[in-house]
Write a protein that holds these residues in place. Structure first.
Motif, PDB file in Angstrom:
ATOM      1  N   GLU A  62       0.816  -1.215   0.000  1.00  0.00           N
ATOM      2  CA  GLU A  62       0.000   0.000   0.000  1.00  0.00           C
ATOM      3  C   GLU A  62       0.846   1.261   0.000  1.00  0.00           C
ATOM      4  O   GLU A  62       0.314   2.367  -0.157  1.00  0.00           O
ATOM      5  N   GLY A  63       2.155   1.108   0.180  1.00  0.00           N
ATOM      6  CA  GLY A  63       3.041   2.258   0.127  1.00  0.00           C
ATOM      7  C   GLY A  63       3.200   2.950   1.467  1.00  0.00           C
ATOM      8  O   GLY A  63       2.603   2.552   2.476  1.00  0.00           O
ATOM      9  N   PRO A  64       4.007   4.002   1.510  1.00  0.00           N
ATOM     10  CA  PRO A  64       4.325   4.674   2.773  1.00  0.00           C
ATOM     11  C   PRO A  64       3.128   5.284   3.481  1.00  0.00           C
ATOM     12  O   PRO A  64       3.181   5.553   4.677  1.00  0.00           O
ATOM     13  N   GLU A  65       2.011   5.505   2.778  1.00  0.00           N
ATOM     14  CA  GLU A  65       0.822   6.033   3.429  1.00  0.00           C
ATOM     15  C   GLU A  65       0.279   5.086   4.491  1.00  0.00           C
ATOM     16  O   GLU A  65      -0.393   5.517   5.433  1.00  0.00           O
ATOM     17  N   ALA A  66       0.553   3.782   4.344  1.00  0.00           N
ATOM     18  CA  ALA A  66       0.058   2.796   5.305  1.00  0.00           C
ATOM     19  C   ALA A  66       1.061   2.542   6.421  1.00  0.00           C
ATOM     20  O   ALA A  66       0.913   1.571   7.185  1.00  0.00           O
TER      21      ALA A  66
END
Length: 306
Positions: free
Chosen positions: A266-270
């Motif tokens: 999900e990338g760094p946002e998660a």
């Protein structure tokens, strides 16, 4: 007590009840985006989950956001019969506010990725590989324009129209909660983690706090653009679970370690770092004192009895 934000003009049309406004918002998104989603699937530019494939898929997907923006603009103009200034497109030095927000969004995304890397959640695999491909640099520039459309429309709809509509019919607290819940719902998918959902809701609260404090949506529009664009192109990691398919502009990061640290697919946002940063930023915008701006009513509260 009902309150207003952005403009104290009296609408000449119908303002929907607060509890109905989020459902109207979701309905407008559905009817505006579905034809484009079907078209992209037919052209093979989205996967089985509806996610865009490669930079061309990303760019063409943004046409659906143009449709959403036009639909909501029409609703404001012909149903509620109020100006675009009353949904946050107001104030002086609009470009300056947008560009400052853009820079802050890029800086915050860079800080998140750096924190994850220093904590052992990313390893550097390559330095600025995008500069070896003129075509990749061209796509990265196009995506900046594309994300400017996508993120700006989201802010116009959720923190401009929906936030101000709910506030007029109910109060500030309801506007924060209901507009953020609608935003989170429209970003939900069966594969979304609980940490990602929590981050999405906290981000929406942060964005609402920004527009409440600044009394316009220009700054948070720029922030959202910078955050999405740099997250999707700077480090070759997913943005909101989506992969742009482009080499990294700054450095290629490879996730290592637990998903709660780096966000995994999900990338760094998660990452917990994102959740913590947006929580602190949102609370700061809500709680720190401010002063009356030059171009409008009190940007801290912007509230008057309707």
């Amino acid at each position: 007590m009902t309150q207003i934000i952005f403009s104290d003009e009296t609408p000449k049309g119908w303002i929907p009840p607060s509890i109905a406004a989020p459902f109207i918002c979701i309905f407008i998104f559905a009817i505006s985006m579905t034809p484009f989603d079907i078209g992209l699937e037919y052209l093979g530019l989205t996967d089985a989950m509806g996610s865009p494939l490669g930079p061309l898929g990303f760019c063409l997907m943004l046409a659906s956001f143009v449709a959403v923006g036009l639909a909501v603009s029409g609703w404001v103009r012909w149903v509620e019969k109020r100006s675009l200034a009353s949904v946050g497109l107001r104030g002086e030095q609009r470009l300056k506010k947008f560009l400052i927000g853009l820079a802050v969004g890029i800086a915050m995304m860079g800080a998140i990725v750096t924190a994850i890397a220093l904590s052992g959640g990313y390893r550097v695999a390559d330095l600025a590989p995008a500069f070896a491909s003129p075509a990749a640099l061209g796509w990265i520039a196009l995506l900046l324009a594309g994300f400017a459309v996508q993120a700006s429309v989201e802010e116009f709809v959720f923190r401009g129209w929906l936030f101000s509509t709910i506030m007029r019919r109910w109060n500030t607290t309801a506007a924060f909660i209901l507009s953020s819940a609608a935003f989170t719902f429209l970003h939900f998918s069966p594969r979304t983690s609980l940490l990602m959902l929590a981050m999405t809701f906290i981000f929406a609260i942060f964005a609402c706090a920004w527009v409440r404090r600044s009394n316009s949506i220009w700054g948070v529009m720029g922030w959202h653009v910078g955050w999405n664009w740099f997250g999707g192109t700077g480090f070759d990691v997913p943005i909101t679970g989506l992969d742009t398919g482009l080499p990294a502009l700054v450095m290629k990061m490879v996730p290592v370690g637990p998903a709660w640290l780096n966000g995994a697919g999900e990338g760094p946002e998660a990452s917990v770092f994102t959740l913590a940063l947006l929580t602190v930023a949102g609370l700061s915008l809500l709680l720190l004192p401010t002063h009356r701006g030059r171009d409008g009513i009190d940007p801290t509260i912007s509230g008057q009895q309707a």
